[in-house]
Structures are given as C-alpha cells and as structure tokens.
Design a protein around this motif. Structure first.
Motif, PDB file in Angstrom:
ATOM      1  N   GLY A   3       0.740  -1.224   0.122  1.00 53.75           N
ATOM      2  CA  GLY A   3       0.007   0.106   0.140  1.00 53.75           C
ATOM      3  C   GLY A   3       0.654   1.208  -0.187  1.00 53.75           C
ATOM      4  N   ARG A   4       0.313   2.317   0.622  1.00 49.88           N
ATOM      5  CA  ARG A   4       1.012   3.463   0.544  1.00 49.88           C
ATOM      6  C   ARG A   4       2.425   3.463   1.567  1.00 49.88           C
ATOM      7  N   ALA A   5       3.367   4.110   0.893  1.00 46.90           N
ATOM      8  CA  ALA A   5       4.590   4.075   1.664  1.00 46.90           C
ATOM      9  C   ALA A   5       4.646   5.106   2.774  1.00 46.90           C
ATOM     10  N   LEU A  58       3.413  15.419 -13.116  1.00 45.90           N
ATOM     11  CA  LEU A  58       2.471  14.342 -12.361  1.00 45.90           C
ATOM     12  C   LEU A  58       2.670  14.456 -10.940  1.00 45.90           C
ATOM     13  N   SER A  59       1.427  14.286 -10.270  1.00 44.50           N
ATOM     14  CA  SER A  59       1.331  14.218  -8.943  1.00 44.50           C
ATOM     15  C   SER A  59       1.050  12.712  -8.521  1.00 44.50           C
ATOM     16  N   PHE A  60       1.427  12.416  -7.459  1.00 48.73           N
ATOM     17  CA  PHE A  60       1.129  10.857  -6.980  1.00 48.73           C
ATOM     18  C   PHE A  60       1.306  10.506  -5.658  1.00 48.73           C
ATOM     19  N   VAL A  61       0.873   9.711  -4.949  1.00 47.71           N
ATOM     20  CA  VAL A  61       1.157   9.218  -3.931  1.00 47.71           C
ATOM     21  C   VAL A  61       2.090   8.055  -3.832  1.00 47.71           C
ATOM     22  N   PRO A  62       3.100   8.043  -3.117  1.00 44.36           N
ATOM     23  CA  PRO A  62       4.093   6.923  -3.209  1.00 44.36           C
ATOM     24  C   PRO A  62       3.631   5.737  -2.595  1.00 44.36           C
ATOM     25  N   GLY A  63       3.926   4.731  -3.153  1.00 48.87           N
ATOM     26  CA  GLY A  63       3.409   3.435  -2.749  1.00 48.87           C
ATOM     27  C   GLY A  63       4.458   2.436  -2.662  1.00 48.87           C
TER      28      GLY A  63
END
Length: 120
Positions: A3-5, A58-63
């Motif tokens: 999941g998310r880091a 781009l924007s993102f959630v590190p996972g």
C-alpha cells in the motif's frame, strides 16, 4: 499487504513510457528518485494505443508493491491536461494495495514483469 509508503503527495516528471506494457517511470523533481507508474494508477485514463506525453508533470502518492517490495506511484494525477477520456479508478487498493494481486511480480527496468490477469 502493501500500500502507501507514507507521506503525502509527491510530484515529478514522466521520463519513460512503454505503450505496449502501459507503464513507465516518474522522476521526482527534488531528488531524482524514480517511481514505477502503471496505467491503472492514473486517475484520468487514456486510450491503450497512447500514453501520457513524456515530460508531463504528475502528482502521485508514493506506494509499495506488496509482492516485490519496490516503490511505485499510486493515484497518479496529471498537472494540466493530456489527451484522455473518462475517469479512472480512485484509490490505491483495488489491486491488493498499489500493485498487489495480478501484476505478476517484480518490475525490472523497462516495465518488465507485467503479464498478469487483465493486463495483456
């Protein structure tokens, strides 16, 4: 389970994209770190025969991919617009937590290793 880091949104530039495998890499502006990006994580989907333009911000959630333990981008959003249609899925858990189930294992350079169910 992966999941998310941790942490919030990050941003970077798309520096590599493989249309046939629907994946590539985002390089983070500040550190130069690269995150794996798969088409399924883009909130704004685009046709299979195309991809987001190289150089897109781009924007993102590190996972983290739960099988390989490698970092990847989740909940990817384009800053600005690129050609694409309808909405994608939201969140980072629909595939077992940002890259779980069905992705087929590790992703070594060039987006290899993605031949699992639903991606072929």
């Amino acid at each position: 389970r992966g999941g998310r880091a941790g942490g919030g949104m990050s941003s970077g530039v798309l520096v590599e994209w493989n249309i046939k495998k629907a994946c590539g890499f985002i390089e983070v502006d500040s550190s130069g770190k690269r995150y794996f990006a798969h088409k399924s994580e883009f909130e704004q989907q685009f046709p299979d025969a195309s991809g987001p333009p190289l150089g897109s911000t781009l924007s993102f959630v590190p996972g983290v991919d739960p099988k390989s333990g490698k970092e990847r981008a989740c909940q990817i959003r384009a800053k600005g617009q690129f050609a694409g249609g309808g909405g994608g899925r939201s969140g980072c858990g629909g595939f077992g937590g940002c890259g779980g189930g069905g992705f087929g294992g590790a992703y070594a350079g060039g987006c290899g290793g993605f031949g699992g169910p639903g991606f072929g």
